[in-house]
Design a protein around this motif. Sequence first.
Motif, PDB file in Angstrom:
ATOM      1  N   ASN B  55       0.833  -1.211   0.000  1.00  0.00           N
ATOM      2  CA  ASN B  55       0.000   0.000   0.000  1.00  0.00           C
ATOM      3  C   ASN B  55       0.871   1.266   0.000  1.00  0.00           C
ATOM      4  OD1 ASN B  55       0.860  -0.083   2.640  1.00  0.00           O
ATOM      5  ND2 ASN B  55      -1.148   0.309   3.537  1.00  0.00           N
ATOM      6  N   PRO B  77      -1.985   8.054  -4.462  1.00  0.00           N
ATOM      7  CA  PRO B  77      -1.972   7.385  -3.149  1.00  0.00           C
ATOM      8  C   PRO B  77      -3.375   7.122  -2.619  1.00  0.00           C
ATOM      9  CG  PRO B  77      -0.454   9.248  -3.176  1.00  0.00           C
ATOM     10  CD  PRO B  77      -1.153   9.256  -4.497  1.00  0.00           C
ATOM     11  N   ARG B  78      -4.277   8.083  -2.816  1.00  0.00           N
ATOM     12  CA  ARG B  78      -5.608   7.896  -2.246  1.00  0.00           C
ATOM     13  C   ARG B  78      -6.338   6.734  -2.903  1.00  0.00           C
ATOM     14  NH1 ARG B  78      -8.360  11.271   1.103  1.00  0.00           N
ATOM     15  NH2 ARG B  78      -7.684  13.217   0.202  1.00  0.00           N
ATOM     16  N   ARG B  81      -4.888   3.324  -1.760  1.00  0.00           N
ATOM     17  CA  ARG B  81      -5.219   2.940  -0.386  1.00  0.00           C
ATOM     18  C   ARG B  81      -6.720   2.789  -0.168  1.00  0.00           C
ATOM     19  NH1 ARG B  81      -0.573   6.930   1.976  1.00  0.00           N
ATOM     20  NH2 ARG B  81       1.174   5.723   1.172  1.00  0.00           N
ATOM     21  N   ARG B  82      -7.507   3.289  -1.112  1.00  0.00           N
ATOM     22  CA  ARG B  82      -8.938   2.980  -1.061  1.00  0.00           C
ATOM     23  C   ARG B  82      -9.174   1.522  -1.431  1.00  0.00           C
ATOM     24  NH1 ARG B  82     -11.662   8.292  -3.947  1.00  0.00           N
ATOM     25  NH2 ARG B  82     -11.801   9.524  -2.043  1.00  0.00           N
ATOM     26  N   MET B  86      -5.541  -1.864   5.338  1.00  0.00           N
ATOM     27  CA  MET B  86      -4.505  -2.468   6.170  1.00  0.00           C
ATOM     28  C   MET B  86      -4.916  -2.483   7.636  1.00  0.00           C
ATOM     29  SD  MET B  86      -0.494  -1.551   6.137  1.00  0.00           S
ATOM     30  CE  MET B  86       0.705  -2.470   7.052  1.00  0.00           C
ATOM     31  N   ALA B 105     -13.535   6.211   7.886  1.00  0.00           N
ATOM     32  CA  ALA B 105     -13.020   5.399   6.773  1.00  0.00           C
ATOM     33  C   ALA B 105     -13.904   5.549   5.542  1.00  0.00           C
ATOM     34  CB  ALA B 105     -12.931   3.933   7.195  1.00  0.00           C
ATOM     35  N   LEU B 108     -13.409   9.035   4.035  1.00  0.00           N
ATOM     36  CA  LEU B 108     -12.127   9.165   3.334  1.00  0.00           C
ATOM     37  C   LEU B 108     -12.139   8.427   2.002  1.00  0.00           C
ATOM     38  CD1 LEU B 108      -9.582   8.750   6.270  1.00  0.00           C
ATOM     39  CD2 LEU B 108      -9.877  10.769   4.833  1.00  0.00           C
ATOM     40  N   SER B 109     -12.872   7.318   1.954  1.00  0.00           N
ATOM     41  CA  SER B 109     -12.869   6.539   0.720  1.00  0.00           C
ATOM     42  C   SER B 109     -13.990   6.984  -0.226  1.00  0.00           C
ATOM     43  CB  SER B 109     -13.006   5.053   1.030  1.00  0.00           C
ATOM     44  OG  SER B 109     -14.315   4.798   1.464  1.00  0.00           O
ATOM     45  N   ARG B 152     -13.064  -1.530  10.413  1.00  0.00           N
ATOM     46  CA  ARG B 152     -12.768  -0.256   9.752  1.00  0.00           C
ATOM     47  C   ARG B 152     -12.094  -0.493   8.399  1.00  0.00           C
ATOM     48  NH1 ARG B 152      -8.764   3.469  12.928  1.00  0.00           N
ATOM     49  NH2 ARG B 152      -7.276   2.060  11.962  1.00  0.00           N
TER      50      ARG B 152
END
Lengths: 282, 253
Positions: B55, B77-78, B81-82, B86, B105, B108-109, B152
């Motif tokens: 990631n 990056p976003r 990591r979506r 982790m 979470a 953010l996603s 999460r």
Amino acid sequence: MTPGAIHITTQALAAIEPVRAMGPWHTAMLLGLVAVVVIVSAVMHLGVGRDVTIATARSIVQLLAIGLIIGWVFDQRTWYAVLGMLLVMSAVAGFTAAGRTKLRLVGLSWLFTGALSVLTGVTLVYIAVPVLQLDTWDPRYLIPLGGMILGNAMTAASLSTERLVTDLKQRTADVEAMLAMSASPTQATAPLRRAAVRAAMTPTINTMMVVGIVKLPGMMTGQMLGGSDPMQAALYQLLILVAIVFCDTAAAVTMTTVLHRRFFTTAWQVDRTALSRVRSED
Amino acid sequence: MRGVQRDVDDLTTDPDQPNRVRLLDGVDLTVTAGGLTHIVGPSGSGKTTLIRLINRLDEPTAGTIDVLGRPVTQWAPRDLRRRVAMVFQEPTLIGMTVRGNLEAALSLSGRVDDAERRIDEAMKLAELDTALLDRTADRLSVGQKQRATLARALVTEPDVLLLDEPTAGLDPRTAEAMLDSLSALRDKRDLTIVMVTHHHDEAARLGGAVVVLIDGRVAARGDAATLLNDPPTGPVRDFLRGQHTRKTSGDTP
């Protein structure tokens, strides 16, 4: 031009100029108190006699020098002398604040200098134009107010930066958990930046809470010594406190906002190399 | 959209920088989509570093990492990591309620619709009682905290789930229960799971693929049952034969 008229004028002058002028003799008498401290230190084996002597000597030299310089600026009464003086003060504050943070980042001192000069400038303009409605670059207002605002903003800038870096090092796991949740460095550090700004504002807020109750602040005392009406002195003290809390907040928010990105790579990773560039405490 | 796989080619990390220690050396690895892969190995063998590359929490100095068919360096990056969630070794709940963590979470996603259903589903997958949703982290046990971080990670419906020793801080019974949940999770959702552990008996129990890392190199790989029952000789056998199982933990050879 009658004798009577002159007599009245003299009285009026005496009323607004009650400060007794200090000369070499007065200063020498004053230093008698330092002598007492040195003697006490020797008798009690405090071991601070030498430091107190050096500190006193430094105070004399520094204060007389700054008195001389400010006196010169007061005599000039030109905008460029005032601005020049404020910029020099900003640079000293910027380099001092950057040094206190123990961070070694390229251009940090200039970043602090730039932020502190701009923010102090904005605060001073607001104080001078809409609030006091000064119509000239009067150094009598701008230099002491600017100095007080700058001195406090310097502390706020370094405190907030220091706190942010400490938290970033101690709470790297929390920050990385946020990054792993697809948060940007700005989002991931939001709680840390908030804590840093709060930490920087706390001393000023605490001062405002007890001002006038626990102790009379320096500026108010000074103005009363200078013969001002206590009510006016109180209002000026309020003016400086509000200016300070504003500029402190602005400095802390600016520094944490600008600096937090320096500790992350463009790929949104914690940059441990940047974080490790902090001089250790010793 | 089943091109889900991670290729990790010739990874080398740099000894000159603090966050780029040479922990991995010439790792070349492909993880199959939709499966469970265990990364096992002794402490300091580079397991955590390896999944942190997936990631992109860390950066290799050389080599490439392909995730979901694209090099990690080409992902924003976003977005990366979506898709790749982790769970860390230490449960890191951000200072609020379990619900607050799950909502953060989701927000953010960018999955803000249907939040209640998603939260409910994630709590079920993590086998965590929804009554705990409004508890703050300080009122949860370690096991509950770790399940909350799992919920999460799952709430955003990622394609890949990275687990870094998710049972390390748990007592044996809680750890067993956590493994059961992970096993159930694997059957319920089409999810690629990469799990780091130094208890290889966990791999034996959950099945799937196993990669043995020793001193930053892939020392062995294969199907859990085959590899663990009949390990190749040398350091891999030494490692797999006992030193690092949960029951016989310790350093006696």
